[in-house]
Design an enzyme around this catalytic site. Structure first.
Site, PDB file in Angstrom:
ATOM      1  N   SER A  95       0.803  -1.221   0.000  1.00  0.00           N
ATOM      2  CA  SER A  95       0.000   0.000   0.000  1.00  0.00           C
ATOM      3  C   SER A  95       0.839   1.276   0.000  1.00  0.00           C
ATOM      4  CB  SER A  95      -0.954   0.026   1.192  1.00  0.00           C
ATOM      5  OG  SER A  95      -0.256   0.231   2.398  1.00  0.00           O
ATOM      6  N   LYS A 142       0.526   4.652   6.709  1.00  0.00           N
ATOM      7  CA  LYS A 142       0.021   5.509   5.629  1.00  0.00           C
ATOM      8  C   LYS A 142       0.680   6.879   5.741  1.00  0.00           C
ATOM      9  CE  LYS A 142      -3.065   2.343   4.576  1.00  0.00           C
ATOM     10  NZ  LYS A 142      -2.582   1.311   3.712  1.00  0.00           N
TER      11      LYS A 142
END
Length: 181
Positions: free
Chosen positions: A26, A76
């Site tokens: 990701s 993230k």
């Protein structure tokens, strides 16, 4: 002597820094599967997360409702801060009506997201691999209290050893264009 060393190691891991492993893609291309990082835990006691910071966090309630457990940390990049409006439109992330310059992403987002305003005490986070990331565009805002720390250094693999760069948040946007195109 061994007990003192173990106690110090435990205190450092709990309050200062800890190693982390990247299990998914990701955050490609910034972070690869298998990268090992140092996550520091002190800076957010002194100031809030900044746009561009790469944060490690415990899953918020929205993700726990989907079956993730509190021991499954996520990683993230902070995109939106409290009070800012975030939108994904025409392959760009927009902050307060201006497109965000993102030289670190794998490819432009292949989806649209309506405009949302980040509430107090939260941030909006996204993976650098925009089209393959379970992030705020899917599950909503991240409470700042869920942040474990900030990823600052990659120590493995040796070929990619070094500090993790954070883009200059003073130059956040590209040339503005109308959102209604």
């Amino acid at each position: 002597m061994l007990a003192i060393a173990l106690a110090l190691a435990l205190l450092i891991r709990l309050f200062v820094a800890e190693p982390r492993y990247i299990p998914s893609d990701s955050m490609v291309p910034t972070l690869q599967v298998g990268d090992r990082l140092v996550v520091e835990k002190i800076s957010y006691r002194l100031h809030p997360p900044q746009r561009g910071d790469i944060v490690v966090f415990d899953p918020p309630a929205q993700l726990q409702q989907l079956g993730y457990t509190t021991d499954q940390a996520f990683i993230k990049r902070v995109i939106g801060q409290p009070g800012q409006t975030v939108q994904v439109h025409q392959g760009k992330v927009w902050i307060d009506g201006e497109p965000l310059a993102e030289p670190y992403i794998a490819e432009p987002p292949g989806y649209e997201m309506r405009s949302v305003t980040v509430p107090p005490g939260h941030v909006f986070v996204m993976g650098d691999n925009r089209n393959n990331s379970n992030d705020s565009h899917v599950w909503g805002f991240l409470p700042v209290e869920n942040i474990i720390g900030r990823a600052i250094f990659r120590f493995y693999p040796i070929a990619r050893f070094g500090w993790l760069e954070v883009p200059d948040s003073d130059v956040p946007t590209l040339k503005p264009v109308a959102l209604n195109e």
